[in-house]
Design a protein around this motif. Sequence first.
Motif: not given
Length: 335
Positions: A195-203, A216-217, A235-243, A250-255
């Motif tokens: 579980l990864l949650t409430h992370l900002t500008n992290c690698k 999430k978040h 869920d609730q992911c924005k302005s990110s890069t995932l690999a 399954r992806t929700h509420n993501t921009t």
Amino acid sequence: MDVMAESDAGASTIQERLQKRHQSRVEDAERRKEAKESHSVAEEKADYFFSTFKAERASIEELLASCSGADRAAVNPKLEEATAKILQLQKFLNDSMMFLTQYDLRQSQVAIQKLQTALADIREEYLPKKKFAFRARTKASDKACEPVSDTPPPGPDADTVIDGAAVASKQCGFSNMDNVSLTKTAEELHKQDVLLTHLTNCKVRLFGSPSTLHLKHIDGCEILCGPVSSSVFVDQCKSSTLALPCQQLRTHNTTDTQVYLHVTSRAIIEDCHGVSFAPFTWSYPTLDEDFTVSGLDQDRNNWNQVDDFNWLAAGTPSPNWTVIPEADRKTNWDP
């Protein structure tokens, strides 16, 4: 002679036209026959799916119901069996997607989510959480990051819910961190629910093969993960890069997020926009070994087969996701 020749030529032309018309009719009849047979086969497959899915779901519900009033020693094997059956049911759904309508696919996924939630509730009741903490390994600093606590923080996210399933805060992962580099090894992640949650500008670098991955978040992060043996929920992911490689996404509420994906079923998005996809390109020395551990087929990648539950217009591409142009795709993931 000229008159006879012209008459013969005219007769020949008429004969050719008649033959072409007959051939066209035969071909049209064959196409209609093939379409009818194909439709019949699809209906037979759908009927088999619904009857089998219904029977398997009822079996799992009965198994979970049998946990009520049982002692703890008896509950644990029942939960293990139910977990395996739910995973098999999810795989059965994934393998049947090609002949299911979007509505039937969504209803079936909702049914599986209810089973997962019921399983999580019973596990929470009968198998209380153990006290422990995972510590983050940072590349930016030798100092250990704050642990992911077994005690949920106050507030609405104390009991995280992602994609309809309860996710216990005790799980392996990171939360509530900003501007750090985070790593977990294959030994830490092996068959774990992450579980990864409430992370900002992290690698984040997750080596190895976890069982599931929940995000999430997530804001402005770069998250790279080894092969996930079952599902990834975002869920609730924005302005990110995932690999990430996985069986299901399954992806929700993501921009405004790029996903470099290896998926053996089909990716699903809902309430998303500005999401773009490309093939998985991250690599590390033990990646092939981790694919073997995960059980994923390394030669089967449906990265550009995306189902948008908010866009059901047949024949018209969804405006909520795109393919990343080859020239713009990232191939170098070094810091």
